[in-house]
Design an enzyme around this catalytic site. Sequence first.
Site, PDB file in Angstrom:
ATOM      1  N   GLY A 186       0.781  -1.224   0.000  1.00 58.46           N
ATOM      2  CA  GLY A 186       0.000   0.000   0.000  1.00 58.46           C
ATOM      3  C   GLY A 186       0.816   1.279   0.000  1.00 58.46           C
ATOM      4  O   GLY A 186       0.258   2.357  -0.194  1.00 58.46           O
ATOM      5  N   SER A 244       5.402 -10.199  -5.146  1.00 56.98           N
ATOM      6  CA  SER A 244       4.331 -10.138  -6.141  1.00 56.98           C
ATOM      7  C   SER A 244       4.628  -9.063  -7.180  1.00 56.98           C
ATOM      8  O   SER A 244       5.439  -8.169  -6.966  1.00 56.98           O
ATOM      9  CB  SER A 244       3.008  -9.847  -5.451  1.00 56.98           C
ATOM     10  OG  SER A 244       3.137  -8.704  -4.647  1.00 56.98           O
ATOM     11  N   ARG A 245       3.947  -9.188  -8.292  1.00 56.74           N
ATOM     12  CA  ARG A 245       3.924  -8.102  -9.272  1.00 56.74           C
ATOM     13  C   ARG A 245       2.800  -7.155  -8.890  1.00 56.74           C
ATOM     14  O   ARG A 245       1.873  -7.522  -8.163  1.00 56.74           O
ATOM     15  CB  ARG A 245       3.650  -8.654 -10.673  1.00 56.74           C
ATOM     16  CG  ARG A 245       4.761  -9.500 -11.245  1.00 56.74           C
ATOM     17  CD  ARG A 245       4.465  -9.815 -12.713  1.00 56.74           C
ATOM     18  NE  ARG A 245       5.415 -10.739 -13.278  1.00 56.74           N
ATOM     19  CZ  ARG A 245       6.621 -10.401 -13.767  1.00 56.74           C
ATOM     20  NH1 ARG A 245       7.010  -9.120 -13.747  1.00 56.74           N
ATOM     21  NH2 ARG A 245       7.425 -11.301 -14.277  1.00 56.74           N
ATOM     22  N   ALA A 246       2.884  -5.947  -9.430  1.00 55.75           N
ATOM     23  CA  ALA A 246       1.811  -4.980  -9.188  1.00 55.75           C
ATOM     24  C   ALA A 246       0.504  -5.522  -9.731  1.00 55.75           C
ATOM     25  O   ALA A 246       0.476  -6.173 -10.770  1.00 55.75           O
ATOM     26  CB  ALA A 246       2.136  -3.674  -9.892  1.00 55.75           C
ATOM     27  N   SER A 299      -1.174  -1.412  -8.231  1.00 55.14           N
ATOM     28  CA  SER A 299      -0.187  -0.407  -7.845  1.00 55.14           C
ATOM     29  C   SER A 299       0.773  -0.152  -9.001  1.00 55.14           C
ATOM     30  O   SER A 299       0.758  -0.879  -9.988  1.00 55.14           O
ATOM     31  CB  SER A 299       0.585  -0.899  -6.613  1.00 55.14           C
ATOM     32  OG  SER A 299       1.481  -1.921  -6.993  1.00 55.14           O
ATOM     33  N   THR A 359       7.434  -5.550  -5.860  1.00 53.84           N
ATOM     34  CA  THR A 359       8.875  -5.806  -5.756  1.00 53.84           C
ATOM     35  C   THR A 359       9.363  -6.643  -6.931  1.00 53.84           C
ATOM     36  O   THR A 359      10.455  -6.425  -7.455  1.00 53.84           O
ATOM     37  CB  THR A 359       9.191  -6.487  -4.409  1.00 53.84           C
ATOM     38  OG1 THR A 359       8.941  -5.542  -3.359  1.00 53.84           O
ATOM     39  CG2 THR A 359      10.643  -6.925  -4.325  1.00 53.84           C
ATOM     40  N   ASP A 370     -10.860  -6.730   0.812  1.00 53.89           N
ATOM     41  CA  ASP A 370      -9.513  -6.653   1.361  1.00 53.89           C
ATOM     42  C   ASP A 370      -9.649  -6.683   2.879  1.00 53.89           C
ATOM     43  O   ASP A 370      -9.357  -5.717   3.560  1.00 53.89           O
ATOM     44  CB  ASP A 370      -8.866  -5.348   0.866  1.00 53.89           C
ATOM     45  CG  ASP A 370      -7.357  -5.365   1.070  1.00 53.89           C
ATOM     46  OD1 ASP A 370      -6.823  -6.415   1.449  1.00 53.89           O
ATOM     47  OD2 ASP A 370      -6.729  -4.316   0.859  1.00 53.89           O
ATOM     48  N   SER A 395      -3.788 -15.178   3.668  1.00 53.86           N
ATOM     49  CA  SER A 395      -3.020 -15.150   2.431  1.00 53.86           C
ATOM     50  C   SER A 395      -1.520 -15.084   2.720  1.00 53.86           C
ATOM     51  O   SER A 395      -0.729 -15.887   2.219  1.00 53.86           O
ATOM     52  CB  SER A 395      -3.474 -13.944   1.600  1.00 53.86           C
ATOM     53  OG  SER A 395      -2.567 -13.696   0.564  1.00 53.86           O
ATOM     54  N   LYS A 409      -2.999   1.188   3.777  1.00 55.66           N
ATOM     55  CA  LYS A 409      -4.041   0.168   3.922  1.00 55.66           C
ATOM     56  C   LYS A 409      -4.626   0.193   5.326  1.00 55.66           C
ATOM     57  O   LYS A 409      -5.826   0.001   5.511  1.00 55.66           O
ATOM     58  CB  LYS A 409      -3.452  -1.226   3.657  1.00 55.66           C
ATOM     59  CG  LYS A 409      -3.330  -1.557   2.187  1.00 55.66           C
ATOM     60  CD  LYS A 409      -3.046  -3.050   1.992  1.00 55.66           C
ATOM     61  CE  LYS A 409      -2.775  -3.330   0.525  1.00 55.66           C
ATOM     62  NZ  LYS A 409      -2.359  -4.727   0.320  1.00 55.66           N
TER      63      LYS A 409
END
Lengths: 506, 506
Positions: free
Chosen positions: B172, B198-200, B203, B207, B260, B268, B292
């Site tokens: 976030g 993760s990929r965006a 966002s 990373t 969310d 998760s 967030k």
Amino acid sequence: MLKLRRIAVDTHRENIAYLSRTCGQYHAEEFLALAKVEVIADSHRIQATLNIVDDPVLLGPDELGLSEEAFRLFGRGAGTPVAIAHPRPVDSLEMVRAKIQGRALNAGEYAAVVRDIAALRYSKMEIAAFLVACAGFMTTEEVLHLTRAMAGVGHCLEWDHKLVVDKHCIGGIPGNRTSMIVVPLVMAHGLTIPKTSSRAITSPAGTADTMEVLARVDIGTDEMRAIVEKIGGCLVWGGRVNLSPADDVMITVERPLGIDTREQMVASILSKKLTAGARHLVLDIPVGPTAKVRSHEDAVRLRKLFEYVAGELGLPVEVMITDGSQPIGRGIGPVLEARDVLAVLRNQPDAPADLRDRSLLLAGRIIEADPGVKGGQGIARARTLLETGAGMRAMEQIIEAQGPPPGPPPGNGSPLLEPAGAGYELLAPRDGIVQGIDCLRIARVARMAGAPAFKGAGVDLLKKTGDAVRKGEPLYRIHAALSSDLGFAAELAAQDSGYRFNGTAT
Amino acid sequence: MLKLRRIAVDTHRENIAYLSRTCGQYHAEEFLALAKVEVIADSHRIQATLNIVDDPVLLGPDELGLSEEAFRLFGRGAGTPVAIAHPRPVDSLEMVRAKIQGRALNAGEYAAVVRDIAALRYSKMEIAAFLVACAGFMTTEEVLHLTRAMAGVGHCLEWDHKLVVDKHCIGGIPGNRTSMIVVPLVMAHGLTIPKTSSRAITSPAGTADTMEVLARVDIGTDEMRAIVEKIGGCLVWGGRVNLSPADDVMITVERPLGIDTREQMVASILSKKLTAGARHLVLDIPVGPTAKVRSHEDAVRLRKLFEYVAGELGLPVEVMITDGSQPIGRGIGPVLEARDVLAVLRNQPDAPADLRDRSLLLAGRIIEADPGVKGGQGIARARTLLETGAGMRAMEQIIEAQGPPPGPPPGNGSPLLEPAGAGYELLAPRDGIVQGIDCLRIARVARMAGAPAFKGAGVDLLKKTGDAVRKGEPLYRIHAALSSDLGFAAELAAQDSGYRFNGTAT
């Protein structure tokens, strides 16, 4: 710009857009995160769930495909240059999120959600989110808001007559084809009754399926209106009349999920009755151990919710709580049920008494909506209309006005009004008195036998509750068009006949 | 029997079956009510959502199509004779219905639901129903059951080393690329840190996107294991490692719906850390008005939930509540962020202090998992490793082991590590002291500029909170590969820069 292409796939009330993975102008994967894209041509916009195509034969890299209904809704021709973009947020989804978080929504919020659902702006998962959030918690005011919102997006029928009446049963009882007797009787009395019915979804027959044995039911709004103006009533399939488009969309999610709440039921039924132009409604709520409503207490709670919402909407409603402890009539399946209906209308001595009595009760109540009929006299009037043959003559008028049914579907060799096959008899495993018949079980056997896909398939009940049975006597006869269906249905029936004797399972 | 055909359409983790409306063997519409069919070849069975095809070029009347992933899962060749049937009920959907009705599910029930979700036996609407029902109400025990169930279907990594550590940030905060500094420092200290990122999704960069500027990140489980065994750490994309397949499926519904919840977040994250083989976890929860987590109170509640579930699962976890009141570092977007990371690792004087300090804090805490390091000494050790260049050398090892990144995607002309375009400067509308920077707004501007699809696109922050600004001075520079993107992003920034001065909106 991409070239618009129609992809001839019916995606069942969900807009799907197809984009090539090798598309040079957009990175298809970019759009996957939000699952949806917005397709744009000038001022035309449509949102669709994205599928990515890896086969140039299906879709070229410079093309954008839309599934059939989406293509039609978008309303631009093949080859139209289109752009795609991340979807603008559908504002009403914020309200769905608020509902998920437990907030009660107001009338304007329900109107916004329902408008977007009816316009196919929600994906299936978004509709599921709304329905499940509602299933968790809904105030009675919210049920009213939802009903009004659903009626608000419907196609309204208007009638010159003042005495437009309607009836509805919440369903769940096999063989309960009272509408096909009530409508002709009410017409014969002189009231206007524009009846729409559903086809079976998970049951062995809906009234539309059974009526289709006798007449065409796939009739649009204009034709329906003309028929009703002429003869005072009809018995058509609701699927073409578009009374509650939001309901038509929501049902595609409710059914597979098995969501069947009181709140959704009330909103669904009353929104359709409102747009159908009814000014008086009689509602049948059968109660029984295998019916939709299992206890008298639940039935009363449901009745009060119907009365509250209908009352606020200005629709006089009369709720009748009836016996739902076993199937009604003898036949289960379109042809077998149509046979029972005609037997009642023709006053045949072998006509099922329970179907006749239930129909007279309901018709009588509806007839009492006529100010000229004294309270309590409706049922006598209905009986007279039935016994003099006026009911049957009204049914013949309906059949003539709606025209002959379409030919049997391919593979269905059974002639009109003939049950399929010779029939397989399920025999009583013991002596006893029938204590009850499991509606769900009988429906499953009839469905397995091929009803309603094969009109002549189904179950013919030879014994009902209270009947004495000797071991080896047939309880019911299973009719199927295919021997494989007959085998499956007989096997299912052998596992559990659905009959209970003297309180003990067979 | 129908002939099986692969339909080269990627339907994003939902099995779709295609059947011709003119199919002579099945009435396609029969199956629409329940939306799904079961496709059968001998003992192979798969359930799929049904689409009906009206174009014989797409699908012949004697064919049954399966979408790409469904075809692969089904595992039979094209042309295989298949039958279709009404789907056997997925038993665990009964538990979803129970959850909708407000019941708390037990461990076995969560295991059944999660197993079926991971095996793609749920349609999107069914997953949505489960998630929304959970969002309505979940006990802490249920979060534990869900987490354990999700880990149970994951691909578990096992390591010989005892000191396998991991870090995670709940996300976030734009520019928060601490992992790319923490991992090399922890490796340099001698601990094992197999980091997946993760990929965006919504966002401007994840990373994995930023690391991909420097090295290949699209690495499978076996290769990842080999790299970590060799050098003690990695920075790879989690998408190929399959740590939590159920999470991968659920996220395809959570994201579009914007669900969310704390409970889903905990399940998760912890399920992935468990299967990654972590024995010690440091969790970063940034708190800020546009983060967030918005309040310290909420952060503490989330911390306790993480601690409870991780504790029950035997995973030592240390939760750090950090400042999330503005983006971290200067660059927002893969290339700009990679530049900041390298500036820190190279001890450049212009390196963003906030990114360095946050990374040292986190690395220090992780290093203290080493029994040989005294409590409170971890940060000093991390600083030493950074200042001596050991961190940068570890990063070079990672880059060498993972190999060079793939070439730039088509249309992206920017060379490696160069921001896209000359940049557009957003100027301060007034004099003042920067009071705060809206993380969501800055992320949106960077995303609109083309990040992360274009690695060089994004936002370069020239002023941070506490800086004095004069009217007309640039606040940030927008980089975009396409002039249209630059225009949209500049327009968005002009409407609201995301900067707050002296407590007043600009």
